[in-house]
Design an enzyme around this catalytic site. Sequence first.
Site, PDB file in Angstrom:
ATOM      1  N   CYS A  80       0.742  -1.243   0.017  1.00 13.35           N
ATOM      2  CA  CYS A  80      -0.214   0.014  -0.112  1.00 13.35           C
ATOM      3  C   CYS A  80       0.760   1.298  -0.083  1.00 13.35           C
ATOM      4  CB  CYS A  80      -1.018   0.169   1.280  1.00 13.35           C
ATOM      5  SG  CYS A  80      -1.681   1.448   1.591  1.00 13.35           S
ATOM      6  N   ASP A  87      -0.769  -5.546   0.455  1.00 10.79           N
ATOM      7  CA  ASP A  87      -2.057  -5.685   0.030  1.00 10.79           C
ATOM      8  C   ASP A  87      -2.060  -7.242  -0.552  1.00 10.79           C
ATOM      9  OD1 ASP A  87      -3.336  -3.485   0.846  1.00 10.79           O
ATOM     10  OD2 ASP A  87      -2.666  -2.240  -0.908  1.00 10.79           O
ATOM     11  N   GLU A 103       4.982 -17.833 -20.720  1.00 12.10           N
ATOM     12  CA  GLU A 103       6.187 -18.814 -19.910  1.00 12.10           C
ATOM     13  C   GLU A 103       5.997 -18.854 -18.684  1.00 12.10           C
ATOM     14  OE1 GLU A 103       9.046 -20.431 -18.015  1.00 12.10           O
ATOM     15  OE2 GLU A 103       9.216 -18.546 -18.473  1.00 12.10           O
ATOM     16  N   LEU A 104       5.512 -19.874 -17.709  1.00 15.75           N
ATOM     17  CA  LEU A 104       5.041 -19.897 -16.400  1.00 15.75           C
ATOM     18  C   LEU A 104       6.508 -19.310 -15.478  1.00 15.75           C
ATOM     19  CD1 LEU A 104       2.638 -22.550 -16.038  1.00 15.75           C
ATOM     20  CD2 LEU A 104       2.213 -20.061 -16.319  1.00 15.75           C
ATOM     21  N   GLN A 121      -4.050  -0.533  -5.444  1.00 17.51           N
ATOM     22  CA  GLN A 121      -4.659  -1.748  -6.035  1.00 17.51           C
ATOM     23  C   GLN A 121      -5.048  -1.521  -7.588  1.00 17.51           C
ATOM     24  OE1 GLN A 121      -7.295  -2.554  -2.949  1.00 17.51           O
ATOM     25  NE2 GLN A 121      -5.769  -3.407  -1.762  1.00 17.51           N
ATOM     26  N   GLU A 122      -5.743  -0.530  -7.633  1.00 20.39           N
ATOM     27  CA  GLU A 122      -6.138  -0.349  -9.090  1.00 20.39           C
ATOM     28  C   GLU A 122      -4.873   0.048 -10.221  1.00 20.39           C
ATOM     29  OE1 GLU A 122      -9.232   1.222  -5.971  1.00 20.39           O
ATOM     30  OE2 GLU A 122      -7.116   1.460  -6.235  1.00 20.39           O
TER      31      GLU A 122
END
Length: 166
Positions: A80, A87, A103-104, A121-122
């Site tokens: 935050c 968060d 690719e993971l 957050q947005e």
Amino acid sequence: MTDKELAINERLDALQKQSVEHTRASLEYMEKMGIRPEGKFGLFLPPDYREKEIHRLPYAHAVRQQVVYETEKGEFSALCPFSGLPDYGVLRIEYVPGSYILELKSLKYYIMSWRHIGVAQEDVTAYIYQDVYRQLQDAHYLKITTDYNIRGGINTSCVVDSREQQ
């Protein structure tokens, strides 16, 4: 001190300076809005510090399939920018590939890179959308959802969907 030790120290000094500058700028911004942090807060990095590269692999199939990546609770977090507190949330990436898939392993490093970054957050949802969209290039659609842990009795979910963009 060796050259390697000097280089590490220079990187640490630069990182510390960047953290202090970004935290100070966030606090000054909050002050303009009449918001003051309560209690303790820590240093955090700006969004530009996130991992920039997500590797991709060719998707050479004519069949359209929906691909969904979703983190477990506690695997995705950012800080935050008002308190420096984490968060935590669940990140969900869904898309129908065009020419590429993600690719993971590099996606995991990218997700982890947000842990020390101070960002609303947005905003983090929008950044992730932009970064993944750029890597996939021609996905038939892309949807990024962040669903954060409840804080102060308020649940926050953010969604960016390519089908709703202009």
